[in-house]
Design a protein around this motif. Structure first.
Motif, PDB file in Angstrom:
ATOM      1  N   GLY A 192       0.819  -1.213   0.000  1.00  9.76           N
ATOM      2  CA  GLY A 192       0.000   0.000   0.000  1.00  9.76           C
ATOM      3  C   GLY A 192       0.848   1.257   0.000  1.00  9.76           C
ATOM      4  O   GLY A 192       0.524   2.252  -0.663  1.00  9.76           O
ATOM      5  N   GLU A 193       1.956   1.258   0.757  1.00 14.52           N
ATOM      6  CA  GLU A 193       2.839   2.419   0.796  1.00 14.52           C
ATOM      7  C   GLU A 193       3.490   2.660  -0.557  1.00 14.52           C
ATOM      8  O   GLU A 193       3.673   3.815  -0.974  1.00 14.52           O
ATOM      9  CB  GLU A 193       3.895   2.218   1.883  1.00 14.52           C
ATOM     10  N   THR A 202      -6.118   5.928  -5.627  1.00 13.32           N
ATOM     11  CA  THR A 202      -7.320   5.115  -5.804  1.00 13.32           C
ATOM     12  C   THR A 202      -7.023   3.643  -5.518  1.00 13.32           C
ATOM     13  O   THR A 202      -7.791   2.951  -4.835  1.00 13.32           O
ATOM     14  CB  THR A 202      -7.870   5.273  -7.231  1.00 13.32           C
ATOM     15  N   GLY A 203      -5.883   3.174  -6.034  1.00 10.75           N
ATOM     16  CA  GLY A 203      -5.487   1.786  -5.768  1.00 10.75           C
ATOM     17  C   GLY A 203      -5.197   1.556  -4.304  1.00 10.75           C
ATOM     18  O   GLY A 203      -5.544   0.507  -3.741  1.00 10.75           O
ATOM     19  N   ALA A 204      -4.566   2.543  -3.648  1.00  6.73           N
ATOM     20  CA  ALA A 204      -4.248   2.411  -2.219  1.00  6.73           C
ATOM     21  C   ALA A 204      -5.522   2.351  -1.382  1.00  6.73           C
ATOM     22  O   ALA A 204      -5.613   1.564  -0.425  1.00  6.73           O
ATOM     23  CB  ALA A 204      -3.368   3.572  -1.778  1.00  6.73           C
ATOM     24  N   ASN A 210      -9.925  -3.141   1.464  1.00  7.12           N
ATOM     25  CA  ASN A 210     -10.015  -4.605   1.400  1.00  7.12           C
ATOM     26  C   ASN A 210      -9.381  -5.239   2.644  1.00  7.12           C
ATOM     27  O   ASN A 210      -9.906  -6.221   3.186  1.00  7.12           O
ATOM     28  CB  ASN A 210      -9.318  -5.140   0.139  1.00  7.12           C
ATOM     29  N   ILE A 211      -8.270  -4.669   3.084  1.00  7.32           N
ATOM     30  CA  ILE A 211      -7.623  -5.173   4.293  1.00  7.32           C
ATOM     31  C   ILE A 211      -8.556  -5.032   5.495  1.00  7.32           C
ATOM     32  O   ILE A 211      -8.705  -5.945   6.315  1.00  7.32           O
ATOM     33  CB  ILE A 211      -6.293  -4.425   4.554  1.00  7.32           C
ATOM     34  N   GLU A 220      -2.127   0.034  10.067  1.00  8.73           N
ATOM     35  CA  GLU A 220      -1.590   0.705   8.869  1.00  8.73           C
ATOM     36  C   GLU A 220      -2.713   1.168   7.953  1.00  8.73           C
ATOM     37  O   GLU A 220      -2.705   2.307   7.456  1.00  8.73           O
ATOM     38  CB  GLU A 220      -0.646  -0.221   8.106  1.00  8.73           C
ATOM     39  N   ALA A 221      -3.688   0.320   7.714  1.00  4.98           N
ATOM     40  CA  ALA A 221      -4.798   0.679   6.830  1.00  4.98           C
ATOM     41  C   ALA A 221      -5.571   1.871   7.383  1.00  4.98           C
ATOM     42  O   ALA A 221      -5.910   2.814   6.653  1.00  4.98           O
ATOM     43  CB  ALA A 221      -5.722  -0.518   6.637  1.00  4.98           C
ATOM     44  N   LEU A 222      -5.837   1.857   8.685  1.00  4.46           N
ATOM     45  CA  LEU A 222      -6.583   2.952   9.303  1.00  4.46           C
ATOM     46  C   LEU A 222      -5.797   4.257   9.232  1.00  4.46           C
ATOM     47  O   LEU A 222      -6.347   5.315   8.922  1.00  4.46           O
ATOM     48  CB  LEU A 222      -6.906   2.606  10.757  1.00  4.46           C
TER      49      LEU A 222
END
Length: 426
Positions: A192-193, A202-204, A210-211, A220-222
């Motif tokens: 993601g980074e 958009t991809g990130a 999804n995670i 990390e996602a949050l």
């Protein structure tokens, strides 16, 4: 020594052969200007030798979550600050760079000992990088922050006296960052980074959401979704409702409830006003952990809402004294407090700190202006408090001063005019 200078304010500089500055720091004065009155004035230029940082060594690898910075003690130092150097292109060591004091693992920024311990994750949350971008999308570092794995970050330590004046530093006036202590965090960027670094926001977003579908507590996602939605990864794509929801979840897991506030700090006044409800909720969530940086943002928030008394209260809680606090005190007719602000050792370098201006402000307290003059002056101050674009300053000054009869207000107006360099747009 000079001869023939009239009384007034002067900005004084000296020329020094740069070869003499490879191990020297200029001990800065608390005032940018020298004021000549009657028998003249004096300013000292004092150069101090640098001091050594004992940890880290240049290029030191940080394998865990913490690292220590230590340095030799400086005579007369009341406290020290530690400043990582953050560059626009951290992997290339190029582009615009800046230094900013870092908080240690306990949240402190001023250290009375000769060492401090830093948490990498806290530092990554602290540094919201506000580089310009291409006009249509934000810079990747605005989302990623600093202390990225595999990137080198030079470390500078500064020593200050009890009045907050710089005594000396670990970096001389003539230096190169590749020759000073630095840290490199072990590891590599996640998938993601890497998407964020190449501006695939958009991809990130899809990747991190999804995670969260599989693991709603993925830190990390949050973290990155709060920043992406909070800043708006491209024009008109901000989603503060989502950012706030992710922030609440992130805070409940990590105990850090200030990431959204730090992200929103780059908002304009109009954006703050438009999104005041969400900002109010974010501040309420972080109310138990507000520090000086948040007080500044809170003052901007209240100014955007037109609550100038609350804005003054927030600025009064900060350690430093800003122009806006001076303007707000004058706006409310508290000229005595405004004069005290201008005399404060915590007031930044400004020509407004001259005796001429301080005396003029005091006189307004002793001999209040007429109702008409005060109304015109307050209208002017309110525009300053909200923010005046440089190009509009000259016309604002001209329109205001021609309506004023009080000589003390005219004196203050003229120095504000010069301090803001509005004369450059004549």
């Amino acid at each position: 020594e000079t001869l023939g200078l009239k009384d007034g304010l002067y900005s004084i500089g000296i020329g020094v052969d740069s070869s003499l500055l490879s191990d020297k720091v200029l001990q800065r004065s608390n005032r940018q200007y020298t004021e000549l009155e009657g028998n003249g004035g004096k300013i000292d230029f004092i150069f101090r030798k640098t001091f050594d940082v004992t940890l880290p060594e240049p290029g030191q690898i940080v394998a865990g979550e913490e690292f220590t910075v230590s340095w030799e003690e400086v005579d007369g130092a009341a406290y020290y600050t530690v400043e990582p150097v953050v560059s626009e292109e951290p992997y290339k060591k190029s582009g615009t760079s800046f230094r900013s004091s870092a908080s240690d693992k306990n949240g402190e920024r001023q250290f009375t000992t000769n060492y401090a311990v830093f948490n990498v994750d806290m530092l990554r949350n602290q540094f919201i990088i506000r580089f310009g971008g291409d006009g249509t999308s934000i810079e990747p570092l605005t989302v990623l922050g600093a202390f990225l794995p595999g990137a080198e970050y030079p470390i500078v330590v500064n020593a200050f006296d009890g009045d907050g004046k710089l005594i000396t530093s670990s970096i001389p006036l003539r230096s190169y960052y590749d020759s000073i202590p630095s840290v490199t965090v072990e590891g590599k960027l996640t998938k993601g980074e890497e998407m964020i670094l190449r501006r695939d926001y958009t991809g990130a977003i899809a990747h991190y959401e999804n995670i969260l579908n599989d693991n709603p507590h993925d830190v990390e996602a949050l973290r990155y979704l709060v920043r992406i939605y909070g800043t708006g990864w491209k024009l008109d794509e901000k989603n503060l409702e989502k950012a706030y929801e992710y922030e609440k979840r992130y805070g409940s897991i990590t105990g850090d409830n200030k990431m959204l506030i730090n992200t929103l700090n780059i908002m304009s006044r109009d954006e703050i006003k438009e999104n005041s409800e969400i900002i109010g909720l974010a501040f309420e969530q972080a109310k138990d952990d507000i520090d000086e940086n948040e007080y500044y943002f809170l003052s901007r928030y209240y100014i955007a809402l037109g609550n100038y008394e609350a804005a003054r209260e927030m600025l009064d809680k900060t350690d430093s004294v800003s122009d806006k606090l001076v303007y707000l005190n004058m706006y409310f007719g508290d000229y005595t407090k405004a004069a005290e602000n201008l005399q404060s050792k915590n007031y930044y370098l400004s020509r407004l700190a001259s005796n001429k201006i301080i005396n003029a402000v005091r006189e307004l307290g002793k001999n209040p202006p007429t109702a008409r003059d005060r109304q015109v002056f307050n209208d002017f101050l309110l525009k300053l408090i909200k923010g005046v674009h440089y190009e509009n300053g000259q016309s604002l000054y001209d329109e205001t001063v021609k309506q004023i009869e009080n000589d003390n207000i005219k004196t203050i107006l003229y120095e504000i005019y010069l301090e803001n360099h509005w004369n450059r747009y004549v």
